[in-house]
Design an enzyme around this catalytic site. Structure first.
Site, mmCIF file in Angstrom:
data_model
loop_
_atom_site.group_PDB
_atom_site.id
_atom_site.type_symbol
_atom_site.label_atom_id
_atom_site.label_comp_id
_atom_site.label_asym_id
_atom_site.label_seq_id
_atom_site.Cartn_x
_atom_site.Cartn_y
_atom_site.Cartn_z
ATOM 1 N N GLY A 37 -2.109 0.861 6.531
ATOM 2 C CA GLY A 37 -1.120 1.024 5.465
ATOM 3 C C GLY A 37 -1.580 0.363 4.186
ATOM 4 C CD GLU A 38 -2.880 -4.035 3.037
ATOM 5 O OE1 GLU A 38 -3.796 -3.918 2.195
ATOM 6 O OE2 GLU A 38 -2.846 -4.960 3.861
ATOM 7 N N GLY A 39 -1.646 1.459 1.456
ATOM 8 C CA GLY A 39 -2.221 2.461 0.562
ATOM 9 C C GLY A 39 -3.726 2.579 0.746
#
Lengths: 345, 345
Positions: B306-308
């Site tokens: 995640g996080e981008g």
């Protein structure tokens, strides 16, 4: 030594403030870079794509959808900066070095000034009628690649990528794959730049014939290169060997580059540790090459162009992996709580 | 209008000096960018990754391997620049904008100065016991995302990417997937940050219970978001809708971002035309989300962070596609001979 660096890298990566293993293949790549560079701060900042060009006598058998003069025209396009490899290397922050390994024409001086001229000969001979080149020429093309890698390593290049240009060169690449693995001509032959139907059947027959006429020795990669290879393929194999010798990681492009990688592995099995498979090509036999090399490709974008394009696209992922190990904080440094296995919060 | 731009782009791309289609998925992406930007010279130079953070009351049910305070700690790590998203966005040439959509703590002023504070509430309520948020809060989180996209578009951002941080947020993402597609809790539930065995069985039961207790209306995405969603997921859905409205292409990250994308598609089906799937996550339900969205991921690197991060890694491929259509020469301009279909040389 290499195992020690792999272990040290893995220990560090396991402490980064992320769920264990959650950066997937990027962590494996970071570990490989650390081992290759023998450093927990591996740098791949200075990048070069080496695109090797050569012609093939076997085009006389009608194995390609494009005429032979396109090799020369594309070398001019590389120099003009309008080809895919120029654009994609530009995005990757990489220089493109074009090498004439055996284009079947004299190049204009205006082009020669901007490339490396290492012409072994004016194209190979028709491998369906006899050896594509002499054993001496095969050794020369390998040595040329090794020498170029050494020169670039000396200039401080930290990441190499392979590329090719040569109308007809999926045909020798398929033949090399068949010769080394014992697979049939039909299994290893794909559409190249776009041959289908009867033309594809003809291409399979030509490869079959080249293998029968020449009977390359699968245990002798120089024999395979000489009998059913190409000058740019030998150059690529040499470049990979030279990269490994100088401990520079090398991103291998698609089908033609992987044929070179197969020869490099045959000559020096440890060279595989320095290879990174940029992508999986649409060319159908590429999966067998990747299997034989034991490499997992970073990208799978249905490319089938060559030039080094898939490798250039993958260079950014290699840079990303290097920066992950260089710059990310650990749980301790970032002040982030660890998970408690077996007892979730 | 969009179809016209797709056709014009394809016509240009078909004339590039390469074998037809040989740049594979990059050509499809270039065509999409041209249609989104209504230009044969689409620019995606100015890039921003928006990482939305929020907490989840459902963590009290033991659905995550990490404690809830990690959300706050990771926001601090983003601001310090030591997280994966900082490093990978740096390689992509993208800015990271962190948004507090609903972290369950007051943030220090030193952190607040460097992020956007749009806190809807101090974490959602436990969705296994009732709605995660009110309908008003769901609308607020969507509107916040829309507004942020508008602000960034106004600042000249040409390519957006979504990202998330929120301990426990694979649980609402799985619930959204189940609610919208009718798949069972077991089918949509994966390991998240690393739950296995009995803990995974518990997570499946919690999701099942949240769906039974709340009975979200699959035809009403705001109801789904309110009952089994999260503030950062609503923010992501809004960001995508705002990006589409302002004709900015948006790279969708993995499992949590795709849950937001599912809500965006439900609210405005045409928004899918502006989405680019960055990668296929290791989280097992992600493939169902990609199927439902009809998107093919650019990368498949076994990421599950995640996080981008997956979106940031893919941004370079989007840049590459844009430059292919902007800069490559056609057969005519490069002086390269075309193939003659049906009559190979």
């Amino acid at each position: 030594v290499r195992r020690k660096w792999r272990e040290r890298a893995r220990e560090h990566l396991d402490n980064l403030a992320i769920p264990p293993g959650s950066l997937g293949d990027l962590l494996d790549l970071a570990e490989q870079l650390a081992a290759v560079k023998q450093s927990l701060k591996p740098s791949v900042r200075k990048k070069t794509v080496v695109t090797m060009a050569g012609d093939h006598g076997v085009t006389g058998e009608g194995v390609s959808a494009f005429p032979r003069e396109v090799t020369l025209q594309m070398v001019a396009n590389f120099v003009a900066g309008g080809a895919a490899i120029n654009v994609l290397a530009g995005v990757a922050g990489a220089r493109v070095l074009v090498v004439d390994m055996g284009v079947a024409a004299d190049l204009d001086n205006s082009i020669k000034e901007k490339i490396l001229s290492c012409k072994v000969d004016y194209g190979t001979r028709n491998m369906a009628a006899g050896p594509a080149m002499t054993r001496e020429q095969a050794v020369q093309s390998l040595e040329t690649g090794i020498e170029i890698a050494g020169r670039l390593a000396g200039e401080g290049v930290e990441l190499l990528a392979t590329g090719d240009m040569g109308i007809g060169n999926t045909t020798p690449s398929s033949a090399i794959l068949a010769a080394i693995t014992g697979r049939s001509a039909r299994e290893v032959t794909g559409r190249g730049t776009g041959v289908t139907g009867d033309d594809l059947e003809n291409k399979i027959r030509v490869i079959q014939k080249a293998l029968e006429v020449n009977n390359p020795d699968p245990k002798d990669p120089v024999d395979v290169l000489a009998k059913v290879g190409g000058f740019e393929i030998g150059g690529i194999a040499g470049l990979i060997l030279g990269a490994a010798y100088h401990r520079v990681p090398v991103v291998v492009d698609g089908f033609i580059s992987s044929a070179g990688a197969l020869l490099a592995k045959s000559l020096a099995p440890a060279s595989v540790d320095y290879m990174i498979a940029g992508h999986r090509s649409m060319e159908s036999g590429h999966r067998y090459m990747l299997e034989e090399l034991g490499l997992k490709p970073l990208l799978n974008l249905n490319l089938r162009l060559g030039e080094g394009t898939g490798a250039a696209l993958a260079m950014n992922l290699v840079e990303s992996a290097a920066q992950v190990i260089n710059k990310m904080l650990t749980f301790e440094d970032a002040g982030v709580s660890r998970n408690t296995p077996g007892a979730p919060a």
